[in-house]
Design a protein around this motif. Structure first.
Motif, PDB file in Angstrom:
ATOM      1  N   GLU A 399      20.576 119.112  78.095  1.00 53.04           N
ATOM      2  CA  GLU A 399      19.120 119.008  78.240  1.00 53.04           C
ATOM      3  C   GLU A 399      18.574 117.814  77.469  1.00 53.04           C
ATOM      4  O   GLU A 399      17.690 117.095  77.947  1.00 53.04           O
ATOM      5  CB  GLU A 399      18.463 120.301  77.738  1.00 53.04           C
ATOM      6  CG  GLU A 399      16.980 120.420  78.086  1.00 53.04           C
ATOM      7  CD  GLU A 399      16.745 120.756  79.552  1.00 53.04           C
ATOM      8  OE1 GLU A 399      15.584 120.800  79.957  1.00 53.04           O
ATOM      9  OE2 GLU A 399      17.727 120.958  80.292  1.00 53.04           O
ATOM     10  N   GLN A 400      19.108 117.556  76.280  1.00 49.71           N
ATOM     11  CA  GLN A 400      18.646 116.429  75.481  1.00 49.71           C
ATOM     12  C   GLN A 400      18.988 115.106  76.153  1.00 49.71           C
ATOM     13  O   GLN A 400      18.189 114.169  76.156  1.00 49.71           O
ATOM     14  CB  GLN A 400      19.269 116.480  74.084  1.00 49.71           C
ATOM     15  CG  GLN A 400      18.882 115.327  73.172  1.00 49.71           C
ATOM     16  CD  GLN A 400      17.384 115.251  72.926  1.00 49.71           C
ATOM     17  OE1 GLN A 400      16.722 116.275  72.770  1.00 49.71           O
ATOM     18  NE2 GLN A 400      16.832 114.065  72.913  1.00 49.71           N
ATOM     19  N   GLN A 404      16.433 112.004  77.641  1.00 46.12           N
ATOM     20  CA  GLN A 404      16.550 110.577  77.355  1.00 46.12           C
ATOM     21  C   GLN A 404      16.433 109.719  78.614  1.00 46.12           C
ATOM     22  O   GLN A 404      16.199 108.511  78.524  1.00 46.12           O
ATOM     23  CB  GLN A 404      17.884 110.283  76.657  1.00 46.12           C
ATOM     24  CG  GLN A 404      18.014 110.905  75.273  1.00 46.12           C
ATOM     25  CD  GLN A 404      16.996 110.360  74.291  1.00 46.12           C
ATOM     26  OE1 GLN A 404      16.727 109.178  74.261  1.00 46.12           O
ATOM     27  NE2 GLN A 404      16.441 111.241  73.475  1.00 46.12           N
ATOM     28  N   ALA A 444      11.505 115.358  72.483  1.00 45.74           N
ATOM     29  CA  ALA A 444      11.688 116.810  72.582  1.00 45.74           C
ATOM     30  C   ALA A 444      10.569 117.368  73.453  1.00 45.74           C
ATOM     31  O   ALA A 444       9.494 116.766  73.570  1.00 45.74           O
ATOM     32  CB  ALA A 444      11.654 117.466  71.201  1.00 45.74           C
ATOM     33  N   GLY A 544      18.677 110.084  70.182  1.00 42.18           N
ATOM     34  CA  GLY A 544      18.776 111.533  70.299  1.00 42.18           C
ATOM     35  C   GLY A 544      20.151 112.033  70.681  1.00 42.18           C
ATOM     36  O   GLY A 544      20.308 113.209  70.994  1.00 42.18           O
ATOM     37  N   GLN A 545      21.176 111.166  70.679  1.00 41.62           N
ATOM     38  CA  GLN A 545      22.521 111.553  71.083  1.00 41.62           C
ATOM     39  C   GLN A 545      23.500 111.240  69.956  1.00 41.62           C
ATOM     40  O   GLN A 545      23.390 110.204  69.307  1.00 41.62           O
ATOM     41  CB  GLN A 545      22.935 110.794  72.349  1.00 41.62           C
ATOM     42  CG  GLN A 545      22.020 111.050  73.528  1.00 41.62           C
ATOM     43  CD  GLN A 545      22.320 110.127  74.695  1.00 41.62           C
ATOM     44  OE1 GLN A 545      22.943 109.091  74.527  1.00 41.62           O
ATOM     45  NE2 GLN A 545      21.869 110.509  75.876  1.00 41.62           N
TER      46      GLN A 545
END
Length: 740
Positions: A399-400, A404, A444, A544-545
């Protein structure tokens, strides 16, 4: 200095001062429109003082239309204070138009801008006169709601003279809080001073390098003296060795002094270049108000941290990012009042911006809204449609990772393009700007409850704390801000998922990127085999990864001065710039955002399989489906393997006790004992603990893959995206087979 030069300098000072005042006026008008009645008088006083100061400044440079416009705005606010009447939204529109016209006179002075300012001044002045007429009407007269607009009939007396502000009460009267004198300095002067201070860092690194060279020379002389006692006993050899040692110590002491002076100078220069983040926040209230009005929405803007200081070079990035993100929140995120009521929400949406100092090096700029959130399914469809993202790659994304996708150029969930948005460029621009300045953008969302964008940026962009690493004989700089952990390759748990190498970091299964392969500098297969297990895995995070990077060695940790590649090389894949090391060589600075995307795109291929002794390898296939079992057996036997089969985990354990195998290929979902329990049992038995296990299953979510690898599997394939060649390559690698 001639009169003309003096006037030009005076005009420059006025423009800078006027922009600060106009930003405060924009904020004050928005706050006044939204404030409850008990707070209005204080807000009116504050805006009146700023207007009065700006009016006086305009008079000194003969900007008569601007002076008249400020006077008209003063008259309206003074009349509002006296009458107690609050304006409607349409009437505040006129005041905001007047403030925008004043800004145009400052930014682009000319006949047209001055003419527009004069016309708006007349309209605003008419409102003030009508308001005073209403205030002086008999008590039994019916009051009109809000400010009357221009054209109200009737006799209209002249406005009373505006009250003079108390001395020193203005928002920027040129004095500080009593600790020293505040002066205005041209930003170019500050940048020039800081550039010279920053240039001392490479000098300091060179001094350190010369110290190392001298110590190495002294050690070399000592070694030669020991190896050749006849020559080494001469006084000259001893004297030269001692001289080198003493000079190295003296130079090292000088280097420490240089470091202290440079650090203090750098801190002073950076402190001079710091500006409050309010400079980037003050224009947002008017922007949010006007966007919301244009979209038929109601939006409240809350801001915290206006006093947090940021490097003026970083401030430009923050300002541009906030404009894009706020526009995105109003246009995409916040719903209309009717939609919000239907969802049980307050009709007025909320956008909150918070600027906080995370530590001595990093500042956080967080933007929250309580809108509809980000539709990740629609985002994924847009990415497939507009960028050609393969469905197989999309299916593997968490999901993250899907969130992105919003940061990719051209990806937008809007089906139509407006003058505000729809082309999918705003967030991509923000991500690029943040990455280019050594920061990160984290996204988010919560469906139906809103979205969050957090910018993590360095307080200053001068020096960079980095790890200098070696990859295939070359050196590279890795920003420390993006690193989470460092571990040796021998200690790292490297596995294969869908033919892609991964590394286990705690409970997370992260993609592994071999930098030598990525940069095209990988060693030949045999040399790679000899070096296997001697490298270092860096666990990093960007965009975010989280992911891993395999390098050959860590050389040093030190401060560096990164520089861009120049206008001809604005965007170099994998790198954000370069820094000079102590020996004069240049080390490319890794762009972690690029490498993170490469890791999740699956471009990091597994290394070549080691060459082993010839001969068939015994493979045990564990699969409850007869069709799948026969298919796997056929594929592996065609590659030269000797294959046995088992129907489930219990059957497989029985066969493992009876014979020796070089690898196990197993399904996950099976009766009696599934593939996860089978893998755990294999790992728990000392006789089979090192036996390679490859899982082939229809389970393909990130959580299911992580469960398989945590159980101890060496590789993981999904049947939905099954690739025979990758399976065979993995079996050859883990089983030590020679390629046919």
């Amino acid at each position: 200095m001639t009169d003309e030069q003096f006037l030009q300098r005076l005009r420059g000072i006025f423009n800078e001062e006027a922009r600060e005042h106009l930003a405060q006026i924009d904020v004050g008008l928005v706050a006044l429109e939204q404030a409850p009645e008990p707070q209005r008088d204080a807000l009116l006083e504050r805006v009146l003082k700023v207007l009065h100061t700006l009016k006086g400044a305009a008079r000194t440079v003969d900007e008569l239309e601007l002076e008249y416009l400020c006077h008209a705005l003063e008259s309206v606010l003074a009349a509002a204070r006296e009458s107690g009447v609050h304006a409607t939204a349409e009437q505040f529109d006129l005041l905001h138009k007047a403030a925008a016209a004043a800004r145009q006179v400052v930014d682009a002075p000319g006949l047209r801008s001055r003419k527009v300012a004069g016309m708006l001044a007349e309209q605003v002045d008419a409102v003030a006169r009508a308001l005073l007429a209403q205030a002086s009407a008999p008590p039994d007269a019916a009051p009109a709601p809000g400010f009357p607009m221009p054209g109200t009939p009737g006799s209209q007396p002249e406005p009373e003279p505006e009250p003079e502000p108390e001395p020193g009460a203005g928002p920027d009267d040129g004095a500080d809080d009593g600790t020293g004198e505040r002066i205005r300095i041209d930003g170019r002067c500050i940048d020039a001073i800081r550039t010279h201070v920053e240039a001392l860092l490479p000098v300091e690194l060179k001094v350190r390098h010369h110290v190392e060279e001298l110590r190495a020379l002294a050690a070399d002389i000592a070694t030669r003296r020991r190896e050749d006692p006849a020559r080494g006993s001469s006084d000259d050899g001893v004297r030269i060795e001692l001289a080198c040692t003493r000079l190295a110590s003296s130079l090292e002491h000088t280097g420490r002094e240089l470091h202290g002076v440079r650090a203090r100078l750098f801190d002073a220069a950076l402190e001079t270049a710091l500006v409050p983040s309010a400079a980037a926040l003050n224009e947002l209230p008017a922007l949010v108000r006007n966007l919301a009005r244009g979209h038929g929405k109601e939006v409240r803007l809350e801001m915290r941290g206006a006093d947090v200081d940021i490097d003026r070079r970083v401030l430009g990035v923050v300002r541009e990012a906030l404009i894009h993100l706020v526009t995105n929140a109003v246009d995409h995120g916040i719903e209309t009042p009717a939609q919000r009521k239907a969802a049980g929400k307050d009709p007025a949406g909320r956008i909150a911006i918070a600027v906080t100092q995370r530590d001595a090096r990093m500042v956080s700029v967080r933007i929250d809204d309580d809108g509809a959130g980000i539709d990740t399914a629609a985002l994924a469809q847009a990415a497939v449609r507009r960028t050609g993202l393969p469905d197989a790659e999309l299916a593997q994304m968490s999901e993250q990772q899907r969130l992105q996708l919003a940061l990719r150029a051209g990806v937008s969930t809007r089906s139509e393009v407006t003058h505000v948005s729809g082309r999918g460029m705003g967030l991509a621009i923000v991500a690029d700007k943040v990455a280019a300045n050594g920061g990160q953008l984290v996204v988010a969302t919560m469906p139906g409850a809103g979205a969050t964008f957090e910018l993590l940026l360095p307080v200053g962009v001068a020096n960079l704390r980095a790890l200098v690493v070696e990859v295939a004989g070359a050196r590279y700089a890795v920003p420390l801000t993006g690193l989470e952990a460092v571990r040796s390759e021998a200690q790292a748990d490297i596995r294969t998922v869908e033919g892609r190498e991964t590394v286990l970091a705690g409970t997370r299964v992260l993609p592994l990127v071999r930098l030598a392969a990525l940069f095209g500098t990988a060693k030949p297969a045999r040399a790679a085999d000899e070096a296997r297990g001697r490298g270092v895995v860096l666990v990093a995070s960007a965009a975010g990864q989280a992911f891993g990077m395999l390098v050959d060695a860590i050389v040093a940790e030190q401060d560096l001065l990164p520089k861009s590649f120049g206008p001809l090389l604005r965007r170099v894949r994998w790198f954000s710039g370069a820094a000079q090391l102590g020996d004069g060589t240049l080390a490319p600075v890794l762009a972690l955002e690029d490498i993170a995307g490469r890791g999740f795109a699956g471009a990091s291929a597994a290394p070549a399989a080691p060459v082993a002794a010839p001969g068939p390898r015994r493979v045990l296939v564990v699969e409850d489906s007869v069709t799948s079992r026969l298919l796997l057996k056929h594929i592996l036997e065609g590659a030269g393997c000797s294959v046995d089969t088992a129907e489930d985990g219990l059957d497989a354990l029985s066969r493992l006790r009876a014979g020796r195998y070089d690898a196990v290929v197993s399904d996950v979902e099976m009766p009696n004992m599934d593939g996860l329990a089978l893998t755990a049992s294999i790992r728990a038995n000392p006789a089979t603990a090192e036996l390679p296990v490859i899982l082939v299953t229809s389970l393909q979510t990130p959580e299911q893959r992580e469960a398989g690898l945590r159980a101890g599997a060496d590789a993981y394939f999904t049947k939905g995206s099954f690739d025979q060649d990758r399976l065979l390559a993995t079996v050859r690698r883990v089983a030590g087979m020679e390629a046919p």
